[in-house]
Design an enzyme around this catalytic site. Structure first.
Site, mmCIF file in Angstrom:
data_model
loop_
_atom_site.group_PDB
_atom_site.id
_atom_site.type_symbol
_atom_site.label_atom_id
_atom_site.label_comp_id
_atom_site.label_asym_id
_atom_site.label_seq_id
_atom_site.Cartn_x
_atom_site.Cartn_y
_atom_site.Cartn_z
ATOM 1 N N LYS A 99 41.203 35.366 32.935
ATOM 2 C CA LYS A 99 42.138 34.453 33.612
ATOM 3 C C LYS A 99 42.094 33.095 32.918
ATOM 4 O O LYS A 99 41.022 32.578 32.625
ATOM 5 C CB LYS A 99 41.738 34.278 35.082
ATOM 6 C CG LYS A 99 42.601 33.290 35.852
ATOM 7 C CD LYS A 99 42.100 33.103 37.276
ATOM 8 C CE LYS A 99 40.822 32.290 37.321
ATOM 9 N NZ LYS A 99 41.047 30.845 36.987
ATOM 10 N N ASP A 106 39.373 32.969 43.575
ATOM 11 C CA ASP A 106 40.160 33.415 42.423
ATOM 12 C C ASP A 106 40.499 34.903 42.455
ATOM 13 O O ASP A 106 41.315 35.365 41.655
ATOM 14 C CB ASP A 106 39.398 33.137 41.117
ATOM 15 C CG ASP A 106 39.487 31.687 40.678
ATOM 16 O OD1 ASP A 106 40.387 30.980 41.167
ATOM 17 O OD2 ASP A 106 38.663 31.270 39.852
#
Length: 293
Positions: A14, A143
């Site tokens: 990410k 997240d």
């Protein structure tokens, strides 16, 4: 007889192309706005049918993790089985191939947990609605919900407000990590201003690299200054990446210490990675396409 054929679930890295800290809640959590993308490089979760659930960790960065109950993958598995105890009656032994540096601003642990949840959802004999799975993910880490999607997204709040993008330019990324710890808590502790301006509105549709580059020029990563103060090498890397040929943007991802460069050409990205490996042979460097919507 159990089928030994392994099933591989990718856990893409990410990347925060932009990260604005816009406020702080009474509970101490920070309000964030971020443009999040994913690279076609990351960890891998390999599942094999087994008599009982288990986890083995291997790969170049396995030594930094524990295979015990405090690992995010095992916590995600426990949370899934607690919520849907009959959905996946088979047991699996998981091997986590840890290819990404740990605590690197790449969402590695969150991506690993998300890969586990996606795998269990795919094997479920009964429907597992994405909103419920996202709620389980959010309880494990801020997240993890966006990592469940692993596609370009605008993210706000503490990670609970996610708007996947319908389009995104075809781009390539170079990731560089100095393998020096940049503790997230220390970065936030050194943050001088916590009510910064929000991100500008994204072009819609966002289809051209030039569009994105212009938009990114009006954005920031508000965690760069404190991270640079903690580990000056990260600032050096961002500056050096920005000087590579064809780099559209050089910036730090998340709270560090991975820096990245964006490129419109695969050849330019791989050349930049080659040059950066020569500059920093002891660092971790990777080049990859960005995942498309």
């Amino acid at each position: 007889m159990l089928d030994p054929a392994p099933i591989v679930e990718a856990a893409p890295a990410k990347i925060n192309l932009a990260l604005h800290v816009t406020g702080r809640r009474p509970d101490g959590y920070h309000e964030l706005e971020s443009l999040v993308v994913f690279a076609e490089v990351g960890d891998e979760l390999v599942a094999v049918p087994s008599e009982r659930d288990g986890l083995t960790i291997e790969g170049p960065f396995a030594g930094a993790l524990s295979g015990g109950g405090d690992n995010l993958v095992t916590r995600a598995l426990s949370a899934f089985r607690a919520r849907w105890p009959e959905a996946v009656p088979e047991a699996y032994h998981f091997t986590l191939r840890k290819n990404l540096p740990v605590a690197a601003g790449l969402g590695g642990g969150s991506a690993d947990a998300a890969a586990l949840l996606r795998f269990m959802q795919s094997r479920s004999a009964t429907p597992v609605p994405l909103p419920e799975l996202s709620a389980i993910a959010a309880a494990l880490g801020a997240d993890i919900p966006v990592c469940l999607l692993s596609r370009p997204s605008e993210v706000r709040g503490v990670g609970e407000i996610i708007h996947p993008l319908k389009a995104f330019p075809p781009l390539f990324v170079v990731l560089v990590n100095p393998l020096i710890a940049v503790p997230t808590a220390d970065v936030f502790r050194r943050l001088e201003k916590r009510d910064n301006p929000p991100m500008p509105a994204l072009p819609d549709p966002l289809t051209r690299p030039a569009q994105l580059a212009i938009w990114l020029a009006g954005t920031r990563n508000d965690l760069e200054p404190p991270a640079f103060a903690l580990v000056p090498r990260v600032a050096e890397m961002v500056a050096r990446i920005g000087r590579t040929e064809g780099c559209l943007l050089a910036r730090m991802s998340g709270s560090g210490g991975t820096s990245f460069g964006l490129y419109g050409s695969e050849a330019l990205a791989h050349q930049a990675a080659h040059d950066l490996r020569s500059d920093w042979p002891q660092s971790w460097v990777a080049a990859a396409p960005l995942v498309q919507p």
